[in-house]
Scaffold this motif. Structure first.
Motif, PDB file in Angstrom:
ATOM      1  N   LEU A 184       0.811  -1.205   0.000  1.00  0.00           N
ATOM      2  CA  LEU A 184       0.000   0.000   0.000  1.00  0.00           C
ATOM      3  C   LEU A 184       0.849   1.261   0.000  1.00  0.00           C
ATOM      4  O   LEU A 184       0.408   2.295  -0.461  1.00  0.00           O
ATOM      5  CB  LEU A 184      -0.930  -0.009   1.214  1.00  0.00           C
ATOM      6  N   LYS A 185       2.049   1.168   0.510  1.00  0.00           N
ATOM      7  CA  LYS A 185       2.963   2.293   0.375  1.00  0.00           C
ATOM      8  C   LYS A 185       3.667   2.163  -0.967  1.00  0.00           C
ATOM      9  O   LYS A 185       4.339   1.183  -1.236  1.00  0.00           O
ATOM     10  CB  LYS A 185       3.996   2.303   1.508  1.00  0.00           C
ATOM     11  N   ALA A 186       3.555   3.194  -1.791  1.00  0.00           N
ATOM     12  CA  ALA A 186       4.076   3.110  -3.159  1.00  0.00           C
ATOM     13  C   ALA A 186       5.580   2.921  -3.193  1.00  0.00           C
ATOM     14  O   ALA A 186       6.120   2.399  -4.150  1.00  0.00           O
ATOM     15  CB  ALA A 186       3.687   4.369  -3.928  1.00  0.00           C
ATOM     16  N   GLN A 187       6.275   3.375  -2.129  1.00  0.00           N
ATOM     17  CA  GLN A 187       7.728   3.268  -2.156  1.00  0.00           C
ATOM     18  C   GLN A 187       8.214   1.878  -1.780  1.00  0.00           C
ATOM     19  O   GLN A 187       9.408   1.636  -1.716  1.00  0.00           O
ATOM     20  CB  GLN A 187       8.361   4.316  -1.229  1.00  0.00           C
ATOM     21  N   VAL A 188       7.318   0.935  -1.529  1.00  0.00           N
ATOM     22  CA  VAL A 188       7.711  -0.442  -1.214  1.00  0.00           C
ATOM     23  C   VAL A 188       7.184  -1.346  -2.322  1.00  0.00           C
ATOM     24  O   VAL A 188       6.122  -1.933  -2.201  1.00  0.00           O
ATOM     25  CB  VAL A 188       7.159  -0.887   0.148  1.00  0.00           C
ATOM     26  N   PRO A 189       7.908  -1.476  -3.427  1.00  0.00           N
ATOM     27  CA  PRO A 189       7.412  -2.258  -4.557  1.00  0.00           C
ATOM     28  C   PRO A 189       7.663  -3.746  -4.363  1.00  0.00           C
ATOM     29  O   PRO A 189       8.469  -4.153  -3.539  1.00  0.00           O
ATOM     30  CB  PRO A 189       8.235  -1.732  -5.727  1.00  0.00           C
ATOM     31  N   SER A 190       6.960  -4.539  -5.142  1.00  0.00           N
ATOM     32  CA  SER A 190       7.286  -5.956  -5.232  1.00  0.00           C
ATOM     33  C   SER A 190       8.200  -6.143  -6.422  1.00  0.00           C
ATOM     34  O   SER A 190       8.305  -5.275  -7.284  1.00  0.00           O
ATOM     35  CB  SER A 190       6.015  -6.791  -5.416  1.00  0.00           C
ATOM     36  N   LEU A 191       8.874  -7.274  -6.455  1.00  0.00           N
ATOM     37  CA  LEU A 191       9.756  -7.576  -7.572  1.00  0.00           C
ATOM     38  C   LEU A 191       9.216  -8.765  -8.332  1.00  0.00           C
ATOM     39  O   LEU A 191       8.883  -9.776  -7.743  1.00  0.00           O
ATOM     40  CB  LEU A 191      11.185  -7.879  -7.085  1.00  0.00           C
ATOM     41  N   VAL A 192       9.144  -8.637  -9.647  1.00  0.00           N
ATOM     42  CA  VAL A 192       8.721  -9.724 -10.510  1.00  0.00           C
ATOM     43  C   VAL A 192       9.807  -9.923 -11.539  1.00  0.00           C
ATOM     44  O   VAL A 192      10.271  -8.961 -12.148  1.00  0.00           O
ATOM     45  CB  VAL A 192       7.381  -9.400 -11.208  1.00  0.00           C
ATOM     46  N   GLU A 193      10.237 -11.153 -11.730  1.00  0.00           N
ATOM     47  CA  GLU A 193      11.281 -11.416 -12.708  1.00  0.00           C
ATOM     48  C   GLU A 193      10.682 -11.806 -14.039  1.00  0.00           C
ATOM     49  O   GLU A 193       9.753 -12.597 -14.113  1.00  0.00           O
ATOM     50  CB  GLU A 193      12.213 -12.529 -12.214  1.00  0.00           C
ATOM     51  N   ASP A 194      11.236 -11.218 -15.110  1.00  0.00           N
ATOM     52  CA  ASP A 194      10.768 -11.584 -16.437  1.00  0.00           C
ATOM     53  C   ASP A 194      11.453 -12.870 -16.876  1.00  0.00           C
ATOM     54  O   ASP A 194      12.236 -13.472 -16.143  1.00  0.00           O
ATOM     55  CB  ASP A 194      10.984 -10.449 -17.440  1.00  0.00           C
TER      56      ASP A 194
ATOM     57  N   GLN B 230       6.571 -17.769  -4.795  1.00  0.00           N
ATOM     58  CA  GLN B 230       6.816 -16.514  -4.097  1.00  0.00           C
ATOM     59  C   GLN B 230       7.855 -16.780  -3.026  1.00  0.00           C
ATOM     60  O   GLN B 230       7.823 -17.807  -2.347  1.00  0.00           O
ATOM     61  CB  GLN B 230       5.538 -15.934  -3.509  1.00  0.00           C
ATOM     62  N   VAL B 231       8.807 -15.857  -2.901  1.00  0.00           N
ATOM     63  CA  VAL B 231       9.908 -15.987  -1.954  1.00  0.00           C
ATOM     64  C   VAL B 231      10.049 -14.681  -1.189  1.00  0.00           C
ATOM     65  O   VAL B 231      10.158 -13.613  -1.804  1.00  0.00           O
ATOM     66  CB  VAL B 231      11.245 -16.289  -2.665  1.00  0.00           C
ATOM     67  N   TYR B 232      10.039 -14.765   0.117  1.00  0.00           N
ATOM     68  CA  TYR B 232      10.169 -13.555   0.924  1.00  0.00           C
ATOM     69  C   TYR B 232      11.625 -13.120   0.959  1.00  0.00           C
ATOM     70  O   TYR B 232      12.523 -13.911   1.252  1.00  0.00           O
ATOM     71  CB  TYR B 232       9.664 -13.795   2.343  1.00  0.00           C
ATOM     72  N   GLN B 233      11.852 -11.843   0.648  1.00  0.00           N
ATOM     73  CA  GLN B 233      13.185 -11.260   0.654  1.00  0.00           C
ATOM     74  C   GLN B 233      13.369 -10.467   1.946  1.00  0.00           C
ATOM     75  O   GLN B 233      12.767  -9.397   2.122  1.00  0.00           O
ATOM     76  CB  GLN B 233      13.361 -10.354  -0.559  1.00  0.00           C
ATOM     77  N   THR B 234      14.187 -10.988   2.839  1.00  0.00           N
ATOM     78  CA  THR B 234      14.332 -10.366   4.156  1.00  0.00           C
ATOM     79  C   THR B 234      15.007  -9.005   4.079  1.00  0.00           C
ATOM     80  O   THR B 234      14.774  -8.153   4.943  1.00  0.00           O
ATOM     81  CB  THR B 234      15.146 -11.276   5.094  1.00  0.00           C
ATOM     82  N   ASP B 235      15.848  -8.784   3.053  1.00  0.00           N
ATOM     83  CA  ASP B 235      16.530  -7.502   2.951  1.00  0.00           C
ATOM     84  C   ASP B 235      15.589  -6.386   2.491  1.00  0.00           C
ATOM     85  O   ASP B 235      15.745  -5.233   2.866  1.00  0.00           O
ATOM     86  CB  ASP B 235      17.734  -7.603   2.009  1.00  0.00           C
ATOM     87  N   LYS B 236      14.584  -6.734   1.678  1.00  0.00           N
ATOM     88  CA  LYS B 236      13.665  -5.729   1.147  1.00  0.00           C
ATOM     89  C   LYS B 236      12.282  -5.788   1.792  1.00  0.00           C
ATOM     90  O   LYS B 236      11.419  -4.959   1.493  1.00  0.00           O
ATOM     91  CB  LYS B 236      13.541  -5.883  -0.369  1.00  0.00           C
ATOM     92  N   LYS B 237      12.056  -6.785   2.628  1.00  0.00           N
ATOM     93  CA  LYS B 237      10.799  -6.931   3.357  1.00  0.00           C
ATOM     94  C   LYS B 237       9.586  -7.099   2.449  1.00  0.00           C
ATOM     95  O   LYS B 237       8.500  -6.582   2.719  1.00  0.00           O
ATOM     96  CB  LYS B 237      10.562  -5.723   4.296  1.00  0.00           C
ATOM     97  N   HIS B 238       9.753  -7.822   1.365  1.00  0.00           N
ATOM     98  CA  HIS B 238       8.613  -8.166   0.526  1.00  0.00           C
ATOM     99  C   HIS B 238       8.925  -9.417  -0.276  1.00  0.00           C
ATOM    100  O   HIS B 238      10.019  -9.975  -0.186  1.00  0.00           O
ATOM    101  CB  HIS B 238       8.208  -6.992  -0.386  1.00  0.00           C
ATOM    102  N   PHE B 239       7.935  -9.862  -1.051  1.00  0.00           N
ATOM    103  CA  PHE B 239       8.053 -11.110  -1.806  1.00  0.00           C
ATOM    104  C   PHE B 239       8.586 -10.871  -3.212  1.00  0.00           C
ATOM    105  O   PHE B 239       8.342  -9.826  -3.822  1.00  0.00           O
ATOM    106  CB  PHE B 239       6.690 -11.801  -1.923  1.00  0.00           C
ATOM    107  N   LEU B 240       9.290 -11.872  -3.700  1.00  0.00           N
ATOM    108  CA  LEU B 240       9.670 -11.971  -5.112  1.00  0.00           C
ATOM    109  C   LEU B 240       8.753 -13.012  -5.742  1.00  0.00           C
ATOM    110  O   LEU B 240       8.548 -14.084  -5.174  1.00  0.00           O
ATOM    111  CB  LEU B 240      11.132 -12.418  -5.230  1.00  0.00           C
ATOM    112  N   PHE B 241       8.171 -12.702  -6.898  1.00  0.00           N
ATOM    113  CA  PHE B 241       7.200 -13.586  -7.529  1.00  0.00           C
ATOM    114  C   PHE B 241       7.669 -14.070  -8.892  1.00  0.00           C
ATOM    115  O   PHE B 241       8.346 -13.358  -9.613  1.00  0.00           O
ATOM    116  CB  PHE B 241       5.856 -12.864  -7.734  1.00  0.00           C
ATOM    117  N   LYS B 242       7.251 -15.288  -9.241  1.00  0.00           N
ATOM    118  CA  LYS B 242       7.394 -15.811 -10.601  1.00  0.00           C
ATOM    119  C   LYS B 242       6.112 -16.550 -10.949  1.00  0.00           C
ATOM    120  O   LYS B 242       5.457 -17.106 -10.078  1.00  0.00           O
ATOM    121  CB  LYS B 242       8.598 -16.747 -10.715  1.00  0.00           C
ATOM    122  N   ASP B 243       5.784 -16.595 -12.246  1.00  0.00           N
ATOM    123  CA  ASP B 243       4.560 -17.275 -12.651  1.00  0.00           C
ATOM    124  C   ASP B 243       4.870 -18.442 -13.579  1.00  0.00           C
ATOM    125  O   ASP B 243       6.029 -18.768 -13.846  1.00  0.00           O
ATOM    126  CB  ASP B 243       3.566 -16.296 -13.290  1.00  0.00           C
ATOM    127  N   LYS B 244       3.812 -19.065 -14.094  1.00  0.00           N
ATOM    128  CA  LYS B 244       3.976 -20.278 -14.897  1.00  0.00           C
ATOM    129  C   LYS B 244       4.667 -20.014 -16.229  1.00  0.00           C
ATOM    130  O   LYS B 244       5.328 -20.903 -16.774  1.00  0.00           O
ATOM    131  CB  LYS B 244       2.633 -20.943 -15.140  1.00  0.00           C
TER     132      LYS B 244
END
Length: 389
Positions: free
Chosen positions: A145-155, A250-264
């Protein structure tokens, strides 16, 4: 057991399950300990006749529920379940509507053709409407909800791209499901859903790997067109050479305090080496490789392999295997040992067949060779990672 609906009590709004990382059917949250998904007869019969040895590796089956579409005064659609008179195991009906409200805002923004203005959603403006439950805390971290805390998605090429909102997969499935129900059925149509254990309810930061198991993904009842399509997907992915491919994670990244996601779509394009690297990343918290997870994961996979080898005639076509651990740092016990929370669960049995199953097209002998092949390769790759190869 099939649980019964109580028609004279208010409905329970079903929330999108925001830890759904794969699959195409929408999974919804009923309460903190229970999820539900559209009922498919073949899957229901599998759960109702589940071999005892497999129970520890599958979600607890809690029966069925009736669900219907409901439209509010603003035209927002939601799915509502009728409360239950009886139930297996602990049920705590959620009174929170935060996820539903957020979903409806997402739906309104996307249906109007505009981008969701998440940066304009101030944390303080939502604080009064969101309760500080574990589910809401996870929801808050997922929606960023805070815009400055993004999630990361890998292409597909492994490059990290910024997304300002949430893990889109569960909401994507939910939106597609709502659209299909709205287009194909009247609003008052009753739909049956399976009730299943929420297998990540005890995790603070659930890290989830969804693996499509086996060398074949189409069911015996698949049309020639669908059969050919699934065979092409397998041939072009690690399903053919390893018997397993990534469907999401989904993998929680402790350094950034959010999840990294990948899809099918990411998983389909991985080579054997890419698959190995993806497993490595699933076990990496952004600062270090969680080496303490490797042994308990392998131990549970070997136990599952032993069970699968003992199940004659079963073919788990198109089923998935979840590997789950807590992204929260390992707890240190007073006597010096570490407590590691790891779980292995099989899910999605709509195309599973076995001797005596309803409407079986073919009866097979022996255990599922494709599933066994995938498990053996998965265990070997994890062992290689553990040994630093």
């Amino acid at each position: 057991m099939v649980v019964q609906d109580s028609m004279d009590t208010p409905g329970v709004p079903l929330e999108p399950f925001l830890h759904q990382v794969g699959g195409h059917l929408s999974v919804l949250k009923y309460d903190e300990y229970t999820v539900c998904k559209p009922l498919i007869s073949q899957e229901q019969r599998f759960y109702e006749s589940l071999p005892l040895a497999m129970k520890r590796f599958t979600p607890q089956y809690k029966g069925t529920i009736t669900v219907h579409l409901q439209k509010d005064s603003r035209g927002h659609l939601s799915l509502v379940a009728n409360p239950l008179k009886e139930i297996r195991g602990p049920f705590q009906v959620s009174t929170e509507s935060a996820a539903v409200a957020i979903w409806q805002t997402l739906q309104q923004a996307t249906s109007s053709g505009g981008a969701l203005p998440l940066p304009q959603w101030q944390h303080t403006q939502l604080a009064h409407s969101l309760k500080e439950s574990p589910a809401t805390a996870l929801l808050r971290s997922k929606l960023h909800l805070k815009a400055q805390v993004p999630s990361l998605v890998e292409d597909v090429n492994g490059n990290q791209t910024e997304r300002r909102s949430f893990n889109p997969w569960g909401l994507h499935c939910h939106q597609a499901h709502l659209s299909r129900l709205c287009a194909e059925y009247p609003e008052n149509k009753r739909h049956r859903f399976l009730l299943l254990e929420n297998v990540v309810s005890q995790y603070k930061h659930p890290c989830i790997l969804d693996l499509k198991m086996g060398t074949r993904q189409h069911g015996d009842d698949a049309s020639e067109e669908k059969k050919a399509r699934h065979m092409r997907k397998c041939a072009r992915s690690t399903s053919a050479c390893l018997g397993v491919r990534i469907c999401g994670m989904q993998v929680y990244q402790t350094d950034k305090k959010h999840f990294l996601f990948k899809d099918k779509y990411y998983g389909r394009k991985l080579s054997v080496e890419g698959f190995r690297q993806a497993l490595h990343q699933f076990l990496h918290d952004g600062t270090r490789l969680r080496m303490e997870l490797l042994e308990p994961i392998q131990r549970q996979l070997r136990a599952l392999l032993s069970v699968i080898r003992s199940q004659s005639s079963y073919r788990f076509y198109s089923s998935s295997l979840l590997i789950i651990y807590d992204g929260q740092e390992t707890l240190q016990m007073p006597h010096g040992s570490n407590v590691v929370k790891v779980d292995i669960r099989m899910i999605d049995f709509a195309h599973t067949t076995y001797k005596g199953s309803w409407n079986e097209h073919t009866t097979y002998d022996g255990p599922d060779p494709g599933y066994i092949f995938g498990l053996e390769n998965l265990i070997q790759i994890l062992q290689d990672i553990q040994e630093g190869e």
